[in-house]
Design an enzyme around this catalytic site. Structure first.
Site, PDB file in Angstrom:
ATOM      1  N   SER A  63       0.813  -1.213   0.000  1.00 42.14           N
ATOM      2  CA  SER A  63       0.000   0.000   0.000  1.00 42.14           C
ATOM      3  C   SER A  63       0.852   1.272   0.000  1.00 42.14           C
ATOM      4  O   SER A  63       0.421   2.312  -0.483  1.00 42.14           O
ATOM      5  CB  SER A  63      -0.961   0.011   1.194  1.00 42.14           C
ATOM      6  OG  SER A  63      -0.233  -0.048   2.398  1.00 42.14           O
ATOM      7  N   ASN A  75       1.348  -4.586 -14.326  1.00 49.02           N
ATOM      8  CA  ASN A  75       0.289  -5.563 -14.528  1.00 49.02           C
ATOM      9  C   ASN A  75      -0.696  -5.566 -13.356  1.00 49.02           C
ATOM     10  O   ASN A  75      -1.602  -6.375 -13.306  1.00 49.02           O
ATOM     11  CB  ASN A  75       0.849  -6.965 -14.778  1.00 49.02           C
ATOM     12  CG  ASN A  75       1.732  -7.455 -13.658  1.00 49.02           C
ATOM     13  OD1 ASN A  75       2.004  -6.739 -12.690  1.00 49.02           O
ATOM     14  ND2 ASN A  75       2.201  -8.679 -13.770  1.00 49.02           N
ATOM     15  N   ASP A  81       2.542 -18.885 -11.589  1.00 47.35           N
ATOM     16  CA  ASP A  81       1.906 -20.198 -11.729  1.00 47.35           C
ATOM     17  C   ASP A  81       2.664 -21.263 -10.950  1.00 47.35           C
ATOM     18  O   ASP A  81       3.887 -21.331 -11.018  1.00 47.35           O
ATOM     19  CB  ASP A  81       1.851 -20.622 -13.193  1.00 47.35           C
ATOM     20  CG  ASP A  81       0.998 -19.690 -14.025  1.00 47.35           C
ATOM     21  OD1 ASP A  81      -0.064 -19.284 -13.539  1.00 47.35           O
ATOM     22  OD2 ASP A  81       1.408 -19.364 -15.153  1.00 47.35           O
ATOM     23  N   TYR A  92       6.008 -21.991 -12.661  1.00 47.78           N
ATOM     24  CA  TYR A  92       7.179 -21.130 -12.720  1.00 47.78           C
ATOM     25  C   TYR A  92       8.004 -21.426 -11.474  1.00 47.78           C
ATOM     26  O   TYR A  92       7.981 -20.681 -10.497  1.00 47.78           O
ATOM     27  CB  TYR A  92       6.708 -19.671 -12.776  1.00 47.78           C
ATOM     28  CG  TYR A  92       7.775 -18.667 -13.092  1.00 47.78           C
ATOM     29  CD1 TYR A  92       8.306 -18.559 -14.369  1.00 47.78           C
ATOM     30  CD2 TYR A  92       8.239 -17.796 -12.117  1.00 47.78           C
ATOM     31  CE1 TYR A  92       9.271 -17.620 -14.672  1.00 47.78           C
ATOM     32  CE2 TYR A  92       9.207 -16.849 -12.410  1.00 47.78           C
ATOM     33  CZ  TYR A  92       9.713 -16.766 -13.688  1.00 47.78           C
ATOM     34  OH  TYR A  92      10.676 -15.831 -13.975  1.00 47.78           O
ATOM     35  N   PHE A 100      10.069 -11.190 -10.366  1.00 51.09           N
ATOM     36  CA  PHE A 100      10.337  -9.780 -10.641  1.00 51.09           C
ATOM     37  C   PHE A 100       9.066  -8.970 -10.410  1.00 51.09           C
ATOM     38  O   PHE A 100       7.963  -9.501 -10.512  1.00 51.09           O
ATOM     39  CB  PHE A 100      10.755  -9.580 -12.103  1.00 51.09           C
ATOM     40  CG  PHE A 100      12.091 -10.158 -12.440  1.00 51.09           C
ATOM     41  CD1 PHE A 100      13.226  -9.376 -12.430  1.00 51.09           C
ATOM     42  CD2 PHE A 100      12.209 -11.499 -12.786  1.00 51.09           C
ATOM     43  CE1 PHE A 100      14.463  -9.907 -12.753  1.00 51.09           C
ATOM     44  CE2 PHE A 100      13.436 -12.051 -13.116  1.00 51.09           C
ATOM     45  CZ  PHE A 100      14.578 -11.245 -13.093  1.00 51.09           C
TER      46      PHE A 100
END
Length: 145
Positions: A63, A75, A81, A92, A100
């Site tokens: 926040s 994004n 995943d 992953y 990242f």
């Protein structure tokens, strides 16, 4: 309790601690990063994890990230995943699958190693769903547009 294998890419990075139910887990910058207003960078978080079968991680900014550093996560929410719940394949979770934070700077900023810039939480994969088409949902309208 689930145990998650974690690999660190930087020995200066503070370690992730044991987490109790319900808490978000802070992630830290793994290197010093200087960004000019309008620049984009994948900020390394210095970790890779083997998530449990059937789980995924959702990564979001803290926040205070925008207030403190003037960056946004492009994004808005990243999904890491994990292995398929039925086959155990994919995900992953390889040795070089470092996490990242994709960041865009709205002002000139400097982020230092161990600055807490984002957080994650682990969720079970969505269950198998089917959809049944209908002309009437049978519920009272709440005034949506």
């Amino acid at each position: 309790m689930l145990t998650i294998k974690i690999k660190y890419f930087n020995d200066k990075l503070e370690k992730v601690a044991k987490i109790t139910k319900g808490n978000w887990i802070d992630l830290r910058a793994a290197e010093d990063v200087a960004l000019k207003a309008g620049e984009f960078k994948l900020i390394p978080l210095g970790i890779a994890m083997e998530l449990p079968r059937g789980y995924e991680a959702h990564v979001v900014p803290r926040s205070s990230t925008f207030k403190n550093y003037g960056i946004i996560q492009v994004n808005h929410q990243g999904v890491v995943d994990g292995p398929d719940r039925e086959t155990g394949e994919g995900g992953y979770c390889g040795n070089d699958d470092q996490w990242f934070m994709p960041a865009f700077a709205l002002r000139d900023t400097v982020i230092e190693v161990n600055d807490r810039i984002c957080q994650f939480r682990i969720f079970a994969h969505q269950p198998t769903l089917t959809f049944a088409e209908t002309d009437d949902l049978g519920n009272e309208d709440r005034g949506g547009l």
